[in-house]
Design an enzyme around this catalytic site. Structure first.
Site: not given
Ligand code: ADP
Ligand code: MG
Length: 617
Positions: A12, A73, A178, A204
């Site tokens: 991922d 990305k 995804e 998502d």
């Molecule tokens: P990506 O796949 O786009 O990289 P993720 O699914 O890994 O993203 O999610 C990352 C995002 O989730 C970040 O913007 C992070 O700040 C947010 N995030 C993670 N935990 C929390 C939380 N407890 N509350 C709000 N936002 C969160």
């Molecule tokens: Mg993601």
């Protein structure tokens, strides 16, 4: 392991965080990296000492803002002139310039030299790190991988992601969406509970992108995507930025200082806002404190959950609009949805959950799968299947995905003529004939676009090709254009001249246009060079650390033994102190020396100290 004896991995590759899984003992293992974390920041930093990827890069961001690269990305597969990219550039502290073929290039200073990297190269560095973590976990070399992309990624973004995999030395078995990947994870987890066909809405919301996908899962485990919707530019980072803008405004009011020009301060504030945002998902109020924020002035301000929600109201409503659009495209109503599944870090935000629950008239949201790991989990299952694993869990898996955005060509009046409609199941093919519009026309040129707008140029331009036709009165010569979308969601198209029966097939993949094969070869070489440099850097820092540890160890022994009856005589003490002094000199230099010099210093110190200490223990 599969029949061929190799192991495939599922990756991922997220905007903010990435995750990798391996298939072992008939199940998925999400791999923890060298920091013990199961997800890794998609961040690469260039320093004077070496290159850092993941946590190491993210942790030093405020000290090295122009050379720490994130958001690759958001750049991948986009043109420099893209308006969204131009908008994003304003918030990036690193430089992006226009490279050849309108490709955006990221400029950094690495080991004192200016270097340019494409987003594919930066992403490949993140991929290599994940690949290495998987290899370490498995104790064997990994070649094959499934990599995920947002469902709403267009053709060039998919192709560029595949290229990044290639540059990382991976054979990309498949690019998969995804949310579809998360649906695999859900389907597998729920296998025994699925007793009839069910409709599942995957929601998502990550750091950079938002995807909704409506899938049908049948009792055999076949996953059919009915429709996708989303936005490749909506996620946690937008929420962070909204907070940053709010605080910049507040700071101006309170101190009459405009910090928006201070990139370092903004970068520190952004990091603090992201943390505060997470806190606000569990408590309703928090404070942000940053010492010496700007010109010696400290930052200290409160923010409530309610204010955070207000700042992001429009983003949150957009998410719900997308859910409606997805239902509309699938020709379903909300009552037909059996499960609403949350994926992505930003679905932890209570307001997002509440809006979604309200939209589905109070329906409980499913939290059965891990919001951070489900995407890599599903990709790993698919990787196992594609490399011939025969375990019961994977053999039944059948996936039917869709094209996220319509594909077509421009007509002479500038309108967009769709050849493959959005949400068509893939793989898919379609053909259409096009006629000359002028007398004695010598060729027909096709511009290929992807999108939903009726004017061709309002869509994403993917590439161009021309097919020669025999001179004839207008409307007599024609070309049959065939579009073929493979299982990766990647388009190949061809044009065949029909009137003379002569078949000239041209295939364009914008792969050629973006990055020629030679370019990719060059990137592979660069990647290899950096890998060697990194290895040297790791070796150097590890001997340097060993030297530091040994000096510390000797010093503490001198202190400890000095308090006992076996204490050193003055001569021995002096010899050791001189040796320590000499060995410490090399550590004082700001530039990293080479590993041989540290090793030599360590050897010399050990030669002096080991025998002396041995007499006293
Ligand atoms: P990506 O796949 O786009 O990289 P993720 O699914 O890994 O993203 O999610 C990352 C995002 O989730 C970040 O913007 C992070 O700040 C947010 N995030 C993670 N935990 C929390 C939380 N407890 N509350 C709000 N936002 C969160
Ligand atoms: Mg993601």
């Amino acid at each position: 392991m599969n029949r061929r004896g190799s192991v495939a991995i599922g990756i991922d590759l997220g905007t903010t965080y990435s995750c990798v899984g391996v298939w072992q003992n008939d199940q998925v293992e999400i791999v923890a990296n060298d920091q013990g974390n199961r997800t890794m920041p998609s961040c690469v930093a260039f320093t004077n000492g070496g290159r850092l990827i993941g946590e190491g890069a993210k942790n030093q961001i405020a000290m090295n803002i122009t050379n720490t690269i994130y958001d690759a990305k958001r750049l991948i597969g986009r043109r420099f002139s893209d308006t969204k990219l131009q908008e994003d550039m304003k918030s990036w502290p690193f430089d992006v310039i226009k490279g050849s073929n309108n490709i955006p290039m990221i400029v950094v200073t690495y080991n004192g030299e200016k270097k340019e990297f494409s987003a594919e190269e930066i992403s490949s560095m993140v991929l290599i790190k994940l690949k290495e973590a998987a290899e370490k976990f498995l104790g064997k070399v990994v070649r094959d991988a499934v990599i995920t992309v947002p469902a709403y990624f267009d053709d060039s973004q998919r192709q560029a992601t595949k290229d990044a995999g290639h540059v990382a030395g991976l054979n990309v078995l498949q690019i998969i969406n995804e949310p579809t990947s998360a649906a695999i994870a859900y389907g597998l987890d729920m296998k025994n509970d699925i007793v009839r066909d069910i409709n599942v809405l995957i929601f998502d919301l990550g750091g950079g992108t938002f995807d909704v996908s409506l899938v049908n899962i049948d009792t055999n485990g076949t996953i059919t995507v009915k429709a996708v919707a989303g936005d490749t530019h909506l996620g946690g980072q937008d929420f962070d930025n909204a907070m940053v803008d709010y605080f910049v405004e507040q700071f101006k009011r309170k101190h009459n200082i405009d910090v928006s020009v201070n990139k370092r301060a903004l970068s520190r504030l952004r990091v603090a806002c992201e943390k505060a945002k997470r806190v606000l998902s569990s408590i309703i109020d928090t404070t942000i404190d940053i010492d010496s924020f700007h010109d010696g002035v400290d930052f200290s301000m409160r923010i409530s959950r309610a204010m955070f929600e207000k700042l992001n109201e429009d983003f949150f409503s957009k998410c719900i609009e997308m859910v409606e659009k997805c239902l509309g495209d699938a020709e379903m109503n909300k009552w037909q949805i059996d499960e609403v599944v949350l994926v992505g870090g930003s679905t932890r935000i209570p307001k997002v959950q509440q809006l979604l629950k309200d939209f589905f008239q109070g329906k409980e949201l499913s939290k059965k799968i891990h919001v951070d790991e489900a995407v890599a989990y599903g990709a790993t299952v698919l990787a196992a299947k594609l490399t011939g694993c025969t375990g019961k869990k994977v053999s039944n898996l059948v996936l039917i995905d869709v094209v996220p955005l319509s594909l077509g060509v421009d007509l002479h009046d500038g309108s967009f003529n769709v050849i493959i409609k959005r949400n068509s199941s893939i793989p898919t093919k379609n053909e259409r004939n096009y006629y000359t519009v002028m007398d004695n026309q010598e060729s027909i040129t096709f511009n290929v676009y992807q999108g939903e707008r009726s004017r061709a140029i309002d869509n994403n331009w993917l590439g161009r090709f021309a097919v020669a036709v025999p001179r004839a009165p207008k409307g007599r010569s024609s070309v049959r254009v065939a579009f073929d979308v493979d299982a990766n969601g990647i388009l190949n198209c061809s044009g065949v001249e029909l009137t003379t029966g002569q078949k000239i097939a041209i295939t364009i993949t914008n792969y050629k246009e973006r990055l020629s094969t030679r370019n990719i070869e060059k990137m592979l070489e660069v990647a290899h060079k950096y890998k060697l440099q990194d290895e040297e850097y790791e070796k150097t820092t590890s001997v340097r650390n060993a030297l530091e540890d040994y000096i510390y160890d000797v010093k503490s022994k001198i202190k400890k033994i000095g308090n006992t009856t076996k204490r050193f005589n003055n001569k021995d003490l002096e010899i050791m102190e001189i040796a320590i002094e000499k060995a410490s000199e090399i550590l004082k230099e700001s530039q990293l020396a080479d590993s041989g010099q540290y090793q030599k210093a360590l050897n010399q110190l050990e030669k002096v100290c080991v025998p002396i200490i041995a007499q006293h223990v």
